[in-house]
Design a protein around this motif. Structure first.
Motif, PDB file in Angstrom:
ATOM      1  N   LEU A  32     -26.462 -44.079  72.606  1.00 14.80           N
ATOM      2  CA  LEU A  32     -25.370 -43.643  71.735  1.00 14.80           C
ATOM      3  C   LEU A  32     -25.784 -42.574  70.735  1.00 14.80           C
ATOM      4  O   LEU A  32     -25.030 -41.639  70.465  1.00 14.80           O
ATOM      5  CB  LEU A  32     -24.778 -44.842  71.009  1.00 14.80           C
ATOM      6  CG  LEU A  32     -24.099 -45.877  71.910  1.00 14.80           C
ATOM      7  CD1 LEU A  32     -23.596 -47.055  71.096  1.00 14.80           C
ATOM      8  CD2 LEU A  32     -22.959 -45.249  72.696  1.00 14.80           C
ATOM      9  N   ALA A  67     -23.793 -39.144  70.967  1.00 16.21           N
ATOM     10  CA  ALA A  67     -22.694 -39.147  69.993  1.00 16.21           C
ATOM     11  C   ALA A  67     -22.080 -37.763  69.748  1.00 16.21           C
ATOM     12  O   ALA A  67     -20.853 -37.645  69.675  1.00 16.21           O
ATOM     13  CB  ALA A  67     -23.166 -39.760  68.680  1.00 16.21           C
ATOM     14  N   LEU A  70     -19.395 -37.062  72.301  1.00 18.74           N
ATOM     15  CA  LEU A  70     -18.353 -38.063  72.525  1.00 18.74           C
ATOM     16  C   LEU A  70     -17.161 -37.805  71.624  1.00 18.74           C
ATOM     17  O   LEU A  70     -17.296 -37.304  70.507  1.00 18.74           O
ATOM     18  CB  LEU A  70     -18.905 -39.471  72.265  1.00 18.74           C
ATOM     19  CG  LEU A  70     -20.062 -39.912  73.174  1.00 18.74           C
ATOM     20  CD1 LEU A  70     -20.572 -41.284  72.724  1.00 18.74           C
ATOM     21  CD2 LEU A  70     -19.612 -39.966  74.638  1.00 18.74           C
ATOM     22  N   ILE A 103     -12.836 -41.837  68.123  1.00 17.27           N
ATOM     23  CA  ILE A 103     -11.966 -42.979  68.395  1.00 17.27           C
ATOM     24  C   ILE A 103     -11.258 -43.361  67.103  1.00 17.27           C
ATOM     25  O   ILE A 103     -11.910 -43.679  66.094  1.00 17.27           O
ATOM     26  CB  ILE A 103     -12.781 -44.169  68.933  1.00 17.27           C
ATOM     27  CG1 ILE A 103     -13.427 -43.797  70.267  1.00 17.27           C
ATOM     28  CG2 ILE A 103     -11.906 -45.406  69.069  1.00 17.27           C
ATOM     29  CD1 ILE A 103     -14.419 -44.827  70.770  1.00 17.27           C
ATOM     30  N   PRO A 109     -17.604 -50.894  66.202  1.00 21.04           N
ATOM     31  CA  PRO A 109     -17.642 -49.574  66.847  1.00 21.04           C
ATOM     32  C   PRO A 109     -18.836 -48.767  66.345  1.00 21.04           C
ATOM     33  O   PRO A 109     -19.204 -48.853  65.172  1.00 21.04           O
ATOM     34  CB  PRO A 109     -16.316 -48.941  66.422  1.00 21.04           C
ATOM     35  CG  PRO A 109     -15.405 -50.094  66.144  1.00 21.04           C
ATOM     36  CD  PRO A 109     -16.292 -51.157  65.569  1.00 21.04           C
ATOM     37  N   GLU A 164     -16.128 -42.727  64.591  1.00 23.87           N
ATOM     38  CA  GLU A 164     -16.276 -43.780  65.586  1.00 23.87           C
ATOM     39  C   GLU A 164     -16.299 -43.116  66.959  1.00 23.87           C
ATOM     40  O   GLU A 164     -15.380 -42.370  67.306  1.00 23.87           O
ATOM     41  CB  GLU A 164     -15.120 -44.772  65.510  1.00 23.87           C
ATOM     42  CG  GLU A 164     -15.155 -45.664  64.290  1.00 23.87           C
ATOM     43  CD  GLU A 164     -14.120 -46.782  64.352  1.00 23.87           C
ATOM     44  OE1 GLU A 164     -13.505 -46.981  65.428  1.00 23.87           O
ATOM     45  OE2 GLU A 164     -13.921 -47.452  63.331  1.00 23.87           O
ATOM     46  N   VAL A 165     -17.368 -43.383  67.728  1.00 23.85           N
ATOM     47  CA  VAL A 165     -17.500 -42.696  69.016  1.00 23.85           C
ATOM     48  C   VAL A 165     -17.659 -43.650  70.198  1.00 23.85           C
ATOM     49  O   VAL A 165     -17.656 -43.194  71.348  1.00 23.85           O
ATOM     50  CB  VAL A 165     -18.684 -41.701  68.990  1.00 23.85           C
ATOM     51  CG1 VAL A 165     -18.443 -40.597  67.972  1.00 23.85           C
ATOM     52  CG2 VAL A 165     -20.000 -42.419  68.718  1.00 23.85           C
ATOM     53  N   ALA A 166     -17.801 -44.948  69.955  1.00 25.51           N
ATOM     54  CA  ALA A 166     -17.960 -45.889  71.067  1.00 25.51           C
ATOM     55  C   ALA A 166     -17.490 -47.274  70.647  1.00 25.51           C
ATOM     56  O   ALA A 166     -17.661 -47.676  69.489  1.00 25.51           O
ATOM     57  CB  ALA A 166     -19.421 -45.939  71.523  1.00 25.51           C
ATOM     58  N   TYR A 192     -21.357 -50.327  75.813  1.00 25.56           N
ATOM     59  CA  TYR A 192     -20.241 -49.671  75.118  1.00 25.56           C
ATOM     60  C   TYR A 192     -19.405 -48.815  76.053  1.00 25.56           C
ATOM     61  O   TYR A 192     -19.837 -48.437  77.152  1.00 25.56           O
ATOM     62  CB  TYR A 192     -20.785 -48.764  74.009  1.00 25.56           C
ATOM     63  CG  TYR A 192     -21.402 -49.480  72.837  1.00 25.56           C
ATOM     64  CD1 TYR A 192     -20.710 -49.623  71.633  1.00 25.56           C
ATOM     65  CD2 TYR A 192     -22.685 -50.007  72.922  1.00 25.56           C
ATOM     66  CE1 TYR A 192     -21.282 -50.264  70.547  1.00 25.56           C
ATOM     67  CE2 TYR A 192     -23.266 -50.658  71.839  1.00 25.56           C
ATOM     68  CZ  TYR A 192     -22.553 -50.780  70.656  1.00 25.56           C
ATOM     69  OH  TYR A 192     -23.124 -51.433  69.577  1.00 25.56           O
ATOM     70  N   GLY A 242     -17.132 -45.131  75.797  1.00 24.68           N
ATOM     71  CA  GLY A 242     -16.834 -43.947  74.995  1.00 24.68           C
ATOM     72  C   GLY A 242     -16.131 -42.922  75.861  1.00 24.68           C
ATOM     73  O   GLY A 242     -16.100 -43.045  77.091  1.00 24.68           O
TER      74      GLY A 242
END
Length: 430
Positions: free
Chosen positions: A91, A95, A98, A101, A114, A121-123, A297, A299
């Motif tokens: 991650l 990141a 991504l 979110i 997350p 928030e990416v995943a 996770y 993403g």
């Protein structure tokens, strides 16, 4: 590895060229039979409900090849993927590529929460895993020994049973098997040995917390196991190698992940019905049970042409209803806290009753703190820990040297855990 990546990239390019509909998503899922079947049924249910279509792409079985594949796909001019299944260790480095979110009111039910990088928030956590202690319940009962609560207890019990069984003719029995190979697995074992006082290599604040007495004592203790209660070959073992020794009946204790439970108790397993599972021991028995978090996770690509649809599918896959069905059907540990005590979930995964305390205190690897540098940090740490385990007198020097290297890396401006570094990472991710 390169040939495998080339085949998948070529296939993705062909797939991308064929996609035209606005609601068509491409999703990467594990190639394992059980997980791919669940991915297919879950995404098909979402497709029927929303009218969108989903194309699943199976990942290579060797997860070591997937991170470079993802980097290539996410860096491409035209996005060839919408949703990705990700190991937590990827991650920090992925990141910046991504998508963001949008937070949801029930995100607090997700554990761990997350993944956040540079304020985004990416995943989303999809399902969980955690390091656990597996043990031969029959042998502990035979010698009237309790499940060990501390590492010293484990060493003493392992030695007692190993020596007694060898004296009765079982010369191949070892006390404890684990993962000592120079890889991420060794990072997990080491962080579990360190305990809260030994740190997690880099603290949540971004401070390097590796060079301390508890970490030094933990490495020295583990080095003392090699050749006494653990075979010398443990320094080359990964999860499957350790499981093979344990499942063949050649070890009393084993550190591994939840997947080993079903395999050890398969009717064809030599130790079926003789296995127990518990939270890992601690440096001090008074400490709360802990294990390294192994959450998987979801993403989405930052360049996806369908962010609303991708987010809708991710929210569906991580919903209470789907996670409940997933644990009942496939025995996956749900990422939603509120499901852990539901009767149907407990019935589907009985070990939850034993390991729930460890799930409450997961050890998180420093992906968020080190950002894009995590792969380099992990590689250096794994090599250093391995060297220290081979040379029992080298642990203090190794930890001191690693701490100095990580301090230099932290001050380069790549680690978001330090206030002075946040702007530099933001520039890198925009």
């Amino acid at each position: 590895m390169r040939r495998g990546l080339s085949i998948i990239l070529a296939g993705c390019a062909l797939l991308f060229g064929q996609r035209a509909s606005a609601g068509s998503l491409t999703v990467f899922c594990s190639s394992s039979g059980a997980e791919m079947a669940l991915c297919r049924s879950e995404t098909q249910a979402w497709s029927r409900a929303t009218g969108n279509t989903v194309t699943l792409v199976p990942l290579l079985s060797d997860w070591g090849t997937i991170l470079p594949l993802y980097r290539q796909l996410l860096s491409a001019q035209k996005t060839m993927v919408d949703i990705l299944v990700m190991d937590g260790t990827w991650l920090g480095t992925l990141a910046p590529m991504l998508g963001t979110i949008a937070p949801a009111p029930d995100d607090g039910d997700l554990a761990p929460g997350p993944f956040v990088s540079a304020g985004r928030e990416v995943a989303l956590p999809w399902y969980r895993d955690i390091g656990l202690l597996f043990y031969r319940r029959d042998l502990l009962e035979k010698y009237r020994l309790p499940v060990p609560q501390s590492w010293d207890d484990l060493a003493a019990e392992a030695r007692t049973i190993q020596n007694a069984e060898r004296a009765h003719g079982d010369g191949s029995l070892w006390g404890y098997v684990w993962q000592g190979r120079t890889a991420e697995s060794l990072i997990c074992n080491a962080l579990e040995w360190f305990g809260p006082a030994g740190g997690t290599i880099v603290a949540e604040s971004g401070a390097v917390d590796l060079d301390n007495a508890d970490a030094r004592a933990a490495l020295a203790r583990a080095a003392g196991w090699i050749g006494t209660i653990s075979p010398a070959g443990v320094l080359s073992d990964d999860e499957e190698a350790a499981r093979g020794v344990f499942q063949d009946g050649h070890a009393v204790f084993m550190r591994n992940w939840v997947y080993a439970w079903a395999l050890a108790n398969d009717p064809q397993s030599p130790i079926a019905g003789k296995v127990g599972v518990a939270p890992l021991p601690r440096a001090r028995a008074s400490e709360p049970p802990r294990g390294v978090d192994g959450t998987v996770y979801l993403g989405m690509a930052r360049g996806t042409a369908h962010p609303a649809e991708a987010l809708s599918l991710m929210r569906y896959l991580t919903s209470r209803a789907v996670e409940r069905a997933r644990v009942v059907t496939g025995a996956y540990i749900p990422a939603r806290r509120s499901l852990l005590d539901e009767p149907d979930v407990r019935a589907a995964l009985p070990v939850l009753a034993t390991i729930r305390s460890a799930l409450l205190h997961p050890v998180l690897r420093p992906m968020a703190q080190t950002g894009v540098d995590y792969p380099r940090v992990a590689w250096l740490a794994a090599n250093g820990f391995h060297d220290a385990l081979r040379d029992r007198h080298d642990a203090p020097d190794t930890l001191h040297r690693l701490a100095n290297v990580f301090e230099v890396m932290a001050h380069r401006g790549q680690w978001p855990g330090r206030p002075a570094d946040k702007n530099a990472l933001q520039e890198k991710t925009e």
